[in-house]
Design a protein around this motif. Structure first.
Motif, PDB file in Angstrom:
ATOM      1  N   GLY A 282       0.798  -1.219   0.000  1.00  0.00           N
ATOM      2  CA  GLY A 282       0.000   0.000   0.000  1.00  0.00           C
ATOM      3  C   GLY A 282       0.831   1.270   0.000  1.00  0.00           C
ATOM      4  O   GLY A 282       0.298   2.365   0.142  1.00  0.00           O
TER       5      GLY A 282
ATOM      6  N   LYS B 199       4.374   1.004  -4.482  1.00  0.00           N
ATOM      7  CA  LYS B 199       5.425   0.420  -5.323  1.00  0.00           C
ATOM      8  C   LYS B 199       4.968   0.284  -6.763  1.00  0.00           C
ATOM      9  O   LYS B 199       5.645   0.676  -7.693  1.00  0.00           O
TER      10      LYS B 199
ATOM     11  N   ARG C  68       0.314   6.981   4.313  1.00  0.00           N
ATOM     12  CA  ARG C  68      -0.852   7.200   5.162  1.00  0.00           C
ATOM     13  C   ARG C  68      -1.279   8.663   5.143  1.00  0.00           C
ATOM     14  O   ARG C  68      -2.440   8.982   5.225  1.00  0.00           O
ATOM     15  N   GLN C  69      -0.290   9.556   5.034  1.00  0.00           N
ATOM     16  CA  GLN C  69      -0.638  10.982   4.935  1.00  0.00           C
ATOM     17  C   GLN C  69      -1.005  11.361   3.516  1.00  0.00           C
ATOM     18  O   GLN C  69      -1.171  12.521   3.196  1.00  0.00           O
ATOM     19  N   ARG C  70      -1.078  10.379   2.647  1.00  0.00           N
ATOM     20  CA  ARG C  70      -1.364  10.603   1.232  1.00  0.00           C
ATOM     21  C   ARG C  70      -0.321  11.537   0.613  1.00  0.00           C
ATOM     22  O   ARG C  70      -0.638  12.372  -0.217  1.00  0.00           O
TER      23      ARG C  70
ATOM     24  N   VAL D  36      10.254  20.870  17.290  1.00  0.00           N
ATOM     25  CA  VAL D  36       8.850  21.279  17.244  1.00  0.00           C
ATOM     26  C   VAL D  36       7.984  20.274  17.999  1.00  0.00           C
ATOM     27  O   VAL D  36       7.041  20.638  18.700  1.00  0.00           O
ATOM     28  N   GLN D  37       8.316  19.000  17.866  1.00  0.00           N
ATOM     29  CA  GLN D  37       7.562  17.959  18.567  1.00  0.00           C
ATOM     30  C   GLN D  37       7.536  18.231  20.067  1.00  0.00           C
ATOM     31  O   GLN D  37       6.602  17.869  20.761  1.00  0.00           O
TER      32      GLN D  37
ATOM     33  N   GLY E 109       6.609  22.936  20.133  1.00  0.00           N
ATOM     34  CA  GLY E 109       5.699  23.648  19.239  1.00  0.00           C
ATOM     35  C   GLY E 109       6.463  24.612  18.354  1.00  0.00           C
ATOM     36  O   GLY E 109       7.552  25.068  18.719  1.00  0.00           O
ATOM     37  N   SER E 110       5.902  24.937  17.178  1.00  0.00           N
ATOM     38  CA  SER E 110       6.678  25.703  16.216  1.00  0.00           C
ATOM     39  C   SER E 110       6.791  27.183  16.614  1.00  0.00           C
ATOM     40  O   SER E 110       7.726  27.863  16.231  1.00  0.00           O
TER      41      SER E 110
ATOM     42  N   ARG F 148       8.169  22.838   3.923  1.00  0.00           N
ATOM     43  CA  ARG F 148       6.811  22.392   3.639  1.00  0.00           C
ATOM     44  C   ARG F 148       6.480  22.597   2.164  1.00  0.00           C
ATOM     45  O   ARG F 148       5.855  21.768   1.512  1.00  0.00           O
TER      46      ARG F 148
ATOM     47  N   GLU G 145       5.215  19.799  -0.324  1.00  0.00           N
ATOM     48  CA  GLU G 145       3.865  19.818  -0.901  1.00  0.00           C
ATOM     49  C   GLU G 145       3.847  20.211  -2.371  1.00  0.00           C
ATOM     50  O   GLU G 145       2.998  19.776  -3.132  1.00  0.00           O
TER      51      GLU G 145
ATOM     52  N   GLN H 234       5.661  16.041  -3.661  1.00  0.00           N
ATOM     53  CA  GLN H 234       4.389  15.378  -3.946  1.00  0.00           C
ATOM     54  C   GLN H 234       4.070  15.533  -5.414  1.00  0.00           C
ATOM     55  O   GLN H 234       4.193  16.616  -5.977  1.00  0.00           O
TER      56      GLN H 234
ATOM     57  N   PHE I  76      -2.040  10.473 -10.912  1.00  0.00           N
ATOM     58  CA  PHE I  76      -3.311  10.305 -11.614  1.00  0.00           C
ATOM     59  C   PHE I  76      -3.794  11.613 -12.237  1.00  0.00           C
ATOM     60  O   PHE I  76      -4.905  11.708 -12.715  1.00  0.00           O
TER      61      PHE I  76
ATOM     62  N   ARG J 231      -0.450  26.053  -7.046  1.00  0.00           N
ATOM     63  CA  ARG J 231      -1.583  25.354  -7.677  1.00  0.00           C
ATOM     64  C   ARG J 231      -1.429  25.278  -9.195  1.00  0.00           C
ATOM     65  O   ARG J 231      -1.997  24.401  -9.836  1.00  0.00           O
TER      66      ARG J 231
END
Lengths: 461, 580
Positions: free
Chosen positions: B232, B235, B416-418, B469-470, B473-474, B489, B493, B497, B501, B551
């Motif tokens: 999942g 691959k 999992r975070q897509r 940060v964990q 905090g930031s 980031r 992003e 990423q 599709f 975008r």
């Protein structure tokens, strides 16, 4: 075919019987054993040579002795199949269990089943609405898919399976599903629960059940799912039915596989399971699908309980590599009192993209689903952070995401056992209304055009 | 009984033992009354152990076993492309025609259509000196691929006769002065690498259009890469993206022990996808091998060899070939299954002790070479690995990582975070950048390697900052570090990423990748300036033009517009200073 009866058993070990001095016996041949008290057992040839034949006995080897007569039937294991299977309850070896007559065979089908030629498959892409938002929105099921439920002991996977069996339908067609239910080593109590529910909703008339219970022979479990799938294939590809196969519990099946492997003194793979378990499981799971030129389809819902809630255990692990996704049941959500406790984050439907979108569900489905995921995933991560630094340390965006994760669980995931939500109004519109809790500038996964069209407060129409 | 045939002594699953013959190792034999195809894998006293490529149930001891005298070979010639084969080069389409939708057994099918006529155009003339690998003529196999007919390795001499025209692939089109007859088809044993003159160091990238792969962890033409990942994690999607968009001229895709529906997807999709390099359907350059998980396990073992031999054959014509094997773990499991039936002493986790040497031999067949004809050709090999539980300390992953030069580590957490492609930018690596940097400087931009270093170090810094940060905090970080987090980031992003599709986002050219990376660095520089000039972090981050820039990558013509969008962003960021 009547053959010779041999009384040449040399060894009996676990479920295996060793014989010598036979005439040539075919690999995979079916065997009948006649015990000294006249009772019969069935088995299958696992290894054959001029000197020695190894037979696996389905009903276990209790009472087998060296005087036991062994007859080779000259054929592989076959199941009598006909439309008459619908509405019947059979045992794990394919004999009637409901007191009804024997199945009148329209055909005797080899239960091993042949592999579908990959060239002859058709891509599954027809959306099945289960009425469960978590599944429909985030791990969409399509016809011909194999989508297991990864659960663990003490979780309501049976309720979910039954709810799916009751509610599953194609949105743009009246075709109903026929359910083939296959029980492997489940308790009588669980079995009664299934049967009562199927009876209550009238689904039993539209179902064929193959039942091997916890106190039935363990080795028989290796053939029960093959019987069920053989029946399913016959109904789907000879009689155009859309078949939904539910089998539970794959973990018991794999245990039996390990038992046989150990008795044969095979070299074990991970955690003692045989090295060929992947191939063996694939020979079940791959019997789902749609083939060219046939109207019917087979959709599979295997249920397996992860030992120790461990998704990396060989059983869920190998299953996950073969199946087209998985629905993961979460103990944490269950303990919060949320039904269905589906954790959408590790859940996945590999065929989802083929089954959603314009003309299938709705044009915004993919965007909405991505956004739900992203927001919920981040929200859940923030819960960990808040536990350490408190909510005060969060900025506006993080606060909204944190709150959203609770809203998502309580309003989107949670639904009642008989609540059948439609994909458009019931699920996607609900998702939009919940997403209003997050400022649109943080909804980066949503295309502007869907915000303009569907966002309850930002809509431009 | 003659030497040529013997009897079955024992059957245990796909492994059959025969007596009464003394074949050679890896010789193909015909097993049982139905003549099932098998291969000799062990000689043991007077017993020959055979792995059978088809289902063995119903076969009895005492049935015949017949030698063929040949080793497992593939047929090579026009007609390979656009085909889909099983593990032993039987065309699945022909199997469907003879046995219907379910694969039964005992059916032979030629790997190539022996009757079909192809237009052969000779490129050499009588009297020319040729040797093994020399191109003697061409056939337009598909719209985009010219099939170069070669002299089979091991032959040489003067052309005695040669004829252009329409022939089937077994007709002699050329004879040499020593009487050797050459047809368009040749055969080659799959377990023997095809010969070449020498291997070159790879120094040209295999462009895949996938930003994280090309930019951060590039693969060279002729290189090897491994993609391990839990189920999942994407691959197969990654492999399919590579099969679609790699700038190889030929693609060989091996579906080894995977799902049937996956192959169906490829089959239904590829004929409609357009190759960005030629403008013609991708299927024209593709050969597929599909031995799904429920098809016979011995044929699965053979499938990777069948695939790589076909790849080498096209390499010998001077083409760049990309081979995807999905998944090598299933291949290894097939070895394990056979090995266990042979009752061999197991190595780690039940795998045979020769697992890592088999893996090494396979990947070693990759490479950029000088062909026998003197041309350049390459085979790049990309193998997916499916480690149990996603834990790459297992033998197949480790055996693979010791050999391959590129590691694309898929990560369940990212999936999992897509975040797709879910390739972990911290654990993945490529050993090729050094060899390729000169190419990038010459062909893309002179500061390409420096830009890449900046981007990857930003990601590294982010990982360190995230640990803080964990805990706190930031908001507790100084503003410059908060900006670094925002930039990182943006890298994740906007750049890493990539939506497989999405019609536009699915492929980025190297030029666009470089421009996008530069744009991120520009954002960083301009923002630093603006913040030094008094602007707030939120102000610079929230300038509308940045969202437009990000975008915009989903829209057609982004390559042309990105410069303009970037200018607008810089202007708006500079504007934030004036407001304060």
């Amino acid at each position: 075919m009547s053959g010779k009866e041999y009384r040449t058993i040399t060894d009996v070990k676990g479920p295996l019987v060793f014989l010598e001095k036979t005439e040539p016996v075919a690999f995979g041949e079916i065997v009948q054993l006649r015990l000294s008290d006249g009772s019969m057992k069935n088995g299958q040839v696992l290894d054959t040579s001029d000197d020695r034949v190894i037979v696996q006995v389905f009903e276990g080897t209790a009472s087998v002795d060296k005087q036991t007569g062994v007859k080779f039937l000259g054929d592989v294991f076959r199941l009598p199949v006909s439309k008459g299977l619908i509405g019947r309850i059979l045992d794990g070896a394919g004999k009637p269990r409901d007191g009804g007559p024997e199945i009148v065979a329209e055909e005797m089908a080899d239960i091993i089943g042949a592999a579908i030629n990959p060239y002859s498959r058709e891509s599954p892409e027809q959306f099945i609405q289960t009425g469960i938002s978590a599944i429909d929105a985030c791990t969409t099921l399509v016809r011909g898919q194999k989508l297991p439920i990864f659960s663990a002991s003490g979780l309501p996977h049976n309720d979910i399976a039954l709810q799916i069996a009751r509610q599953a339908k194609l949105v743009d067609s009246d075709d109903d599903f026929v359910v083939v239910f296959c029980a492997m080593g489940i308790t009588a109590e669980e079995y009664n629960f299934f049967v009562h529910d199927l009876e209550r909703t009238g689904a039993l008339e539209n179902a064929a059940l193959f039942v091997n219970l916890a106190d039935d022979p363990a080795v028989e479990r290796l053939i029960t799912p093959r019987l069920a799938l053989t029946a399913a294939e016959y109904l789907a590809f000879e009689h155009d039915y859309h078949v939904l196969v539910i089998y539970t519990d794959m973990t018991n099946y794999c245990e039996s596989l390990r038992q046989i492997g150990a008795a044969r003194e095979e070299v074990p793979g991970r955690r003692g399971y045989p090295g060929y378990m992947y191939t063996d499981l694939a020979m079940l799971y791959e019997r789902a699908g749609i083939v060219k030129g046939k109207k019917g389809s087979i959709t599979q819902f295997p249920i397996l309980t992860m030992p120790g809630d461990d998704i990396t255990h060989p059983i869920p692990d190998l299953s996950g590599y073969i199946t087209e996704g998985q629905i993961v049941i979460s103990r944490e959500l269950h303990q919060k009192g949320i039904y269905p406790p589906i954790n959408v984050l590790p859940s996945l439907s590999r065929l989802m993209n083929a089954g959603i979108g314009e003309g299938k569900t709705r044009e915004d489905h993919k965007s909405v689903s991505d956004q739900l995921y992203a927001a919920y995933a981040q929200g859940r991560e923030l819960r960990g952070l808040v536990a350490i630094v408190g909510e005060d340390a969060l900025n506006e965006r993080d606060l909204q995401l944190l709150k959203f994760s609770d809203i998502f669980e309580n309003q989107f995931l949670r639904q009642s056992r008989d609540e059948d939500r439609s994909i458009t109004e019931g699920t996607l519109d609900l998702a939009w209304s919940l997403l209003t809790n997050i400022d649109t500038k943080y909804l980066v996964r949503l295309d502007q055009k869907w915000i303009d069209k569907y966002h309850p407060t930002e809509r431009k129409s | 009984m003659s030497e040529e045939s013997g009897l079955i002594y024992r059957i245990s699953g796909p492994v059959v033992t025969a007596v009464g013959i003394s074949p050679r190792m890896y010789e193909v034999v015909r097993v049982g009354d139905e003549g099932l195809m098998g291969e000799v894998i062990e000689l043991h006293g007077d017993q020959s152990v055979i792995q059978v490529y088809e289902e063995t149930s119903g076969i009895k001891p005492g049935e015949p076993v017949v030698r063929t005298g040949q080793t497992l070979s593939v047929k090579l010639g026009p007609g390979l492309l656009t085909q889909i084969y099983d593990g032993i080069q039987r065309p699945l389409e022909d199997l469907e025609a003879t046995m219907g939708v379910f694969i039964t057994r005992g059916v032979d099918a030629d790997g190539l259509d022996l009757l079909k006529k192809w237009e052969f155009n000779a490129t050499v003339s009588v009297g020319d000196e040729v040797s093994g690998g020399s191109v003697i003529g061409i056939v337009q196999e598909t719209e985009t691929v010219e099939h170069r007919v070669m002299v089979p390795p091991g032959n040489s001499g003067k052309i005695a006769s040669i004829e252009s025209g329409e022939f089937n692939i077994t007709t002699t089109v050329c004879t040499l002065d020593d009487g050797t007859e050459i047809a368009m088809m040749q055969e080659w044993p799959v377990r023997t690498p095809r010969p070449f003159v020498q291997k070159y160091a790879p120094d040209v990238p295999l462009v895949t259009g996938q930003r994280i792969l090309d930019f951060l962890f590039p693969l060279a033409k002729g290189g090897t890469a491994g993609i391990p990942g839990p189920f999942g994690s994407g691959k197969t999607v990654t492999q399919q993206q590579l099969a679609k968009w790699s700038d190889a001229q030929i693609v060989v895709y091996i579906g080894c022990g995977e799902r049937g529906n996956e192959m169906t997807e490829v089959l239904s999709e590829f004929p409609h996808l357009i190759d960005p390099n030629t403008g013609k359907p991708l299927m024209n350059r593709t050969t597929m091998i599909a031995n799904t998980s429920n098809m016979p396990v011995a044929a699965r073992e053979a499938s990777v060899y069948t695939g790589i031999t076909i790849a080498e054959y096209f390499r010998d014509m001077g083409y760049d070939v990309a081979l995807m094997a999905d998944s090598t773990s299933r291949w290894a499991e097939a070895m394990r299954e056979i090995s266990s039936r042979l009752e061999e002493m197991p190595g780690e986790e039940g795998y045979p002790a020769y697992l890592s040497s088999r893996l090494a031999e396979f990947y070693e067949r990759a490479g950029r070479v000088q062909t026998l004809a003197g041309d350049d050709g390459s085979v790049s090999v990309i193998g997916a690995v499916s480690p149990p539980g996603g834990d790459i300390s297992e033998p197949v992953s480790q055996g693979t990582l010791r050999i391959v030069k590129v590691f694309w580590g898929l990560d369940a957490g990212l999936a999992r975070q897509r975040h797709f492609p879910a390739i972990n930018w911290l654990s993945s690596y490529s050993l090729y950048p050094q060899a390729l940097d000169q190419w990038y400087r010459d062909n893309i931009a002179s500061d390409y390697p420096e830009v890449r270093t900046k981007i990857s170090s930003l990601l590294q810094v982010e990982a360190e900052l995230q640990e803080i940060v964990q805990l706190v905090g930031s908001d507790a970080l100084p503003i410059d570090q908060q900006l670094t987090l925002e930039v990182a980031r943006m890298i994740r992003e906007f750049f890493l990423q990539q939506n497989a599709f999405h019609d536009v986002d699915t492929f980025s050219s190297l030029n666009l990748q470089y421009t996008m990376a530069k744009a991120i660095l520009t954002f960083q520089e301009e923002s630093e300036k603006a913040i030094a000039g008094g602007a707030g972090l939120e102000d610079v981050v929230n300038v509308p033009a940045r969202t437009d820039l990000m975008r915009g990558r989903f829209e057609q013509g982004y390559s042309e517009r990105i410069g303009e969008l970037l200018g607008e962003m810089s202007k708006q960021i500079a504007g934030t200073m004036e407001e304060n």
